[in-house]
Design a protein around this motif. Structure first.
Motif, PDB file in Angstrom:
ATOM      1  N   SER A 214      -0.190  -4.778   4.794  1.00  0.00           N
ATOM      2  CA  SER A 214       1.067  -4.833   4.030  1.00  0.00           C
ATOM      3  C   SER A 214       1.810  -3.501   4.096  1.00  0.00           C
ATOM      4  CB  SER A 214       0.776  -5.208   2.576  1.00  0.00           C
ATOM      5  OG  SER A 214       0.011  -4.202   1.934  1.00  0.00           O
ATOM      6  N   MET A 215       1.078  -2.399   4.050  1.00  0.00           N
ATOM      7  CA  MET A 215       1.721  -1.090   4.159  1.00  0.00           C
ATOM      8  C   MET A 215       2.310  -0.885   5.550  1.00  0.00           C
ATOM      9  SD  MET A 215      -1.013   1.216   2.001  1.00  0.00           S
ATOM     10  CE  MET A 215      -0.053   2.713   2.150  1.00  0.00           C
TER      11      MET A 215
ATOM     12  N   TRP B 259       1.782  -5.801  -2.612  1.00  0.00           N
ATOM     13  CA  TRP B 259       0.745  -6.743  -2.171  1.00  0.00           C
ATOM     14  C   TRP B 259      -0.500  -6.651  -3.049  1.00  0.00           C
ATOM     15  CZ3 TRP B 259       0.633 -10.874   0.776  1.00  0.00           C
ATOM     16  CH2 TRP B 259      -0.607 -11.406   1.117  1.00  0.00           C
ATOM     17  N   SER B 260      -0.818  -5.500  -3.568  1.00  0.00           N
ATOM     18  CA  SER B 260      -1.973  -5.364  -4.470  1.00  0.00           C
ATOM     19  C   SER B 260      -1.757  -6.186  -5.733  1.00  0.00           C
ATOM     20  CB  SER B 260      -2.201  -3.893  -4.819  1.00  0.00           C
ATOM     21  OG  SER B 260      -2.459  -3.123  -3.652  1.00  0.00           O
TER      22      SER B 260
ATOM     23  N   SER C  94       5.506  -2.932   5.729  1.00  0.00           N
ATOM     24  CA  SER C  94       6.626  -2.284   5.038  1.00  0.00           C
ATOM     25  C   SER C  94       7.156  -1.099   5.840  1.00  0.00           C
ATOM     26  CB  SER C  94       6.194  -1.828   3.643  1.00  0.00           C
ATOM     27  OG  SER C  94       5.794  -2.927   2.849  1.00  0.00           O
TER      28      SER C  94
ATOM     29  N   THR D 266       6.692   2.536   2.001  1.00  0.00           N
ATOM     30  CA  THR D 266       5.382   2.065   2.468  1.00  0.00           C
ATOM     31  C   THR D 266       4.409   1.931   1.302  1.00  0.00           C
ATOM     32  OG1 THR D 266       5.742   3.105   4.619  1.00  0.00           O
ATOM     33  CG2 THR D 266       3.485   2.566   4.024  1.00  0.00           C
ATOM     34  N   LEU D 267       4.378   2.923   0.447  1.00  0.00           N
ATOM     35  CA  LEU D 267       3.521   2.839  -0.734  1.00  0.00           C
ATOM     36  C   LEU D 267       3.969   1.724  -1.672  1.00  0.00           C
ATOM     37  CD1 LEU D 267       3.084   6.653  -1.500  1.00  0.00           C
ATOM     38  CD2 LEU D 267       1.471   5.119  -0.365  1.00  0.00           C
TER      39      LEU D 267
ATOM     40  N   GLY E 229       2.602  -1.510  -0.387  1.00  0.00           N
ATOM     41  CA  GLY E 229       1.178  -1.664  -0.680  1.00  0.00           C
ATOM     42  C   GLY E 229       0.928  -2.027  -2.128  1.00  0.00           C
TER      43      GLY E 229
ATOM     44  N   GLN F 285      -5.868  -6.368   4.141  1.00  0.00           N
ATOM     45  CA  GLN F 285      -4.557  -6.911   3.803  1.00  0.00           C
ATOM     46  C   GLN F 285      -3.647  -5.857   3.178  1.00  0.00           C
ATOM     47  OE1 GLN F 285      -5.750 -10.296   1.405  1.00  0.00           O
ATOM     48  NE2 GLN F 285      -5.498 -11.701   3.117  1.00  0.00           N
ATOM     49  N   ILE F 286      -4.213  -4.970   2.370  1.00  0.00           N
ATOM     50  CA  ILE F 286      -3.386  -3.898   1.798  1.00  0.00           C
ATOM     51  C   ILE F 286      -2.897  -2.966   2.907  1.00  0.00           C
ATOM     52  CG2 ILE F 286      -3.433  -1.859   0.316  1.00  0.00           C
ATOM     53  CD1 ILE F 286      -5.298  -3.349  -1.541  1.00  0.00           C
ATOM     54  N   GLY F 287      -3.790  -2.632   3.854  1.00  0.00           N
ATOM     55  CA  GLY F 287      -3.360  -1.807   4.975  1.00  0.00           C
ATOM     56  C   GLY F 287      -2.305  -2.502   5.822  1.00  0.00           C
TER      57      GLY F 287
END
Length: 553
Positions: free
Chosen positions: A406-407, A435-436, A410, A428-429, A432, A402-404
């Motif tokens: 989300s990046m 979402w974290s 974005s 992009t960061l 991430g 999910q983190i990947g």
């Protein structure tokens, strides 16, 4: 009465009765005697003191005062806070190393008479600046900023900065949703000069937005010495420049965004491909409608149909996939998060007319999406598709995936917004991180989704504002794409699905949740931006006092 009696001399009272030329309906009747008093003046009013009422004179004889004279109890040594001190108002300290947004916003909140005069520089031509050309340049810059989605407060600050850079200090910009105007008054005895411009076309191009911010930054720098001709030349180059990404890249980015969003809500590889195909087909249909001149409402309506149609088709074909994830992923690419954030930001900063217009625009876009999805869901239900509204409870928890996703979401959102390549990595960061924070609070901490979304959006606004201040640029490229993973796509879909299955109450509850999540995103982004200013040096306390004075404190 006979003619002889009529010709006899008569008294004044009698003449007033019979002679119409010297009397009126307000004349006293004959025989009514009114006592004359010589002590009362003929001109009086309801505020006059009646006869017989004695008023004692004041203890201390004072001269006749006025509304502007000081009260008798006033002492210069013990002056109240409301009065201007004898040494005058404190000078507002505006350090030059601050971003021009802070300096211009501070001076806009001050009264015109208390604004510091602009520094004289070589930017002004011989004989002073050409006022109509300066105002025209100001309006053109404001038009590009407002059409690009910038908030009304930042547009006013930019317009004010352009005017002051050419020595026009007594100017007042005004920004609404479709109209820009600015007024300049050289002095109190000269006629003001007013110009206006209507914003008719809007487009999303954050590369052009960043270029306009750099131009305003150069104009605000007293050492740049940018002339009017040079400013016009750079502005013309911005308008002529092509978008940084071709059409096929934008279409691919739309598909990847939908696929990444489907992974966020529990989709697998098949769902990823199906959502990407639906989003790309919807994007092409929307481009076709735009080329035919259809309004954006119909563009959103048409673009929302292919993802829903593909999800329903997979369900009717008994393919073991989550149709809800396919449709939700397609909705993520259409939700107007940029306009929503800008509308709420305008409302929080006091631009209520512009905020109402932006939110009304968001509502129309949302209604278009709802209409397109509802049509396909209704067709699917009539064809016997078994769509399960309870599938929202079965979202799998896969933190790394999910983190990947989300990046990736974005990153593709930044491409769709036509951002500069130098800002894509930062946003992009930021997505991430957002979402974290949301996943840690929602899944690990079991906190409500609205609160988790608000905190994550606040982190986005905080980091975005810090990055924007570091580069002296707009904060939109660093915040808008980063909130993509937080958009309420799943809540919107399940609300529409319940309405299509005649479960109106459950559908309205889910739609209300989606609206609450959207407001939490917008307020969180704005609050994070305001909190970031607490960690930045924005000048002396006099600046804040000037800001409070305009708000009634």
């Amino acid at each position: 009465m006979s003619e002889a009696e009529y010709r006899k001399p008569q008294s004044d009272e009698a003449r007033s009765v019979f002679d119409p030329e010297i009397t009126s309906e307000f004349a006293l009747p004959a025989g009514l005697a009114v006592p004359r008093t010589g002590g009362e003046p003929e001109t009086t009013s309801e505020f006059a003191v009646p006869d017989g009422l004695e008023v004692a004179p004041p203890a201390s004889a004072e001269g006749e005062g006025s509304a502007f004279s000081l009260p008798s109890t006033y002492s210069a040594r013990q002056a109240p806070v409301a009065f201007t001190p004898a040494e005058g108002m404190p000078v507002v300290s505006l350090t030059k190393d601050l971003p021009w947004q802070d300096r211009m916003r501070t001076m806009l909140r001050m009264p015109v008479a208390e604004r510091p005069a602009p520094e004289a520089g070589p930017k002004a031509e011989e004989g002073g600046p050409a006022v109509p050309r300066v105002l025209d340049l100001t309006l053109r810059i404001g038009e590009l900023l407002l059409a690009g989605g910038e908030g009304a407060e930042d547009v006013e600050a930019a317009m004010f900065a352009v005017c002051r850079s050419y020595g026009l200090d007594r100017c007042e910009p005004n920004v609404t949703f479709t109209l820009l105007s600015i007024s300049y008054q050289p002095s109190l005895v000269e006629d003001p000069v007013t110009a206006s411009r209507t914003v008719r076309r809007r487009g999303t191009d954050y590369t052009r937005l960043a270029a306009v911010f750099r131009l305003v930054d150069d104009l605000s720098d007293p050492e740049s010495h940018l002339s009017l001709e040079e400013a016009y030349r750079r502005l013309a180059e911005m308008r002529r420049n092509r978008h940084p990404y071709p059409t096929w890249v934008l279409t691919s980015a739309s598909g990847l965004l939908a696929g990444a969003a489907s992974v966020l809500v529990g989709g697998d590889l098949v769902v990823f491909v199906a959502a990407a195909l639906g989003a790309m087909l919807g994007d092409r249909l929307a481009w076709l409608c735009a080329g035919r001149g259809l309004p954006e409402f119909y563009q959103f309506l048409v673009a929302a149909m292919p993802p829903a149609a593909i999800g329903i088709t997979l369900t009717l074909a008994d393919v073991d996939v989550k149709a809800s994830a396919v449709i939700t992923g397609g909705l993520f690419a259409l939700l107007p998060g940029r306009a929503l954030v800008a509308g709420v930001q305008d409302g929080l900063t006091g631009f209520y007319i512009t905020a109402a217009a932006r939110l009304l625009e968001v509502m129309y876009f949302f209604v278009g999406i709802v209409a397109g999805v509802l049509v396909m869901l209704y067709v699917g239900v009539q064809l016997g598709a078994h769509l399960n509204p309870d599938a929202a409870l079965g979202v799998t928890k896969r933190p790394l995936w999910q983190i990947g996703a989300s990046m990736l979401l974005s990153l593709t959102f930044a491409v769709l917004l036509q951002q500069e390549r130098s800002t894509v990595l930062a946003v992009t960061l930021n997505g991430g991180v957002a979402w974290s924070v949301y996943g840690a609070m929602r899944y690990a901490g079991d906190i409500s989704p609205v609160a988790s979304t608000a905190v994550a959006a606040g982190v986005v606004g905080l980091f975005g504002q810090l990055l924007a201040r570091y580069r002296f640029a707009s904060a939109l490229p660093y915040t808008t794409a980063a909130i993509g993973p937080l958009l309420p796509g799943s809540a919107t879909y399940f609300g529409l699905l319940a309405i299509a299955q005649n479960e109106v109450d459950a559908g309205l509850v889910s739609i209300t949740k989606a609206a609450a999540l959207a407001m939490a995103i917008a307020i969180g982004v704005n609050l994070g931006s305001e909190v970031s200013r607490l960690f930045l040096r924005i000048g002396s306390p006099e600046k804040r006092r000037a800001a409070k004075r305009t708000r009634g404190f």
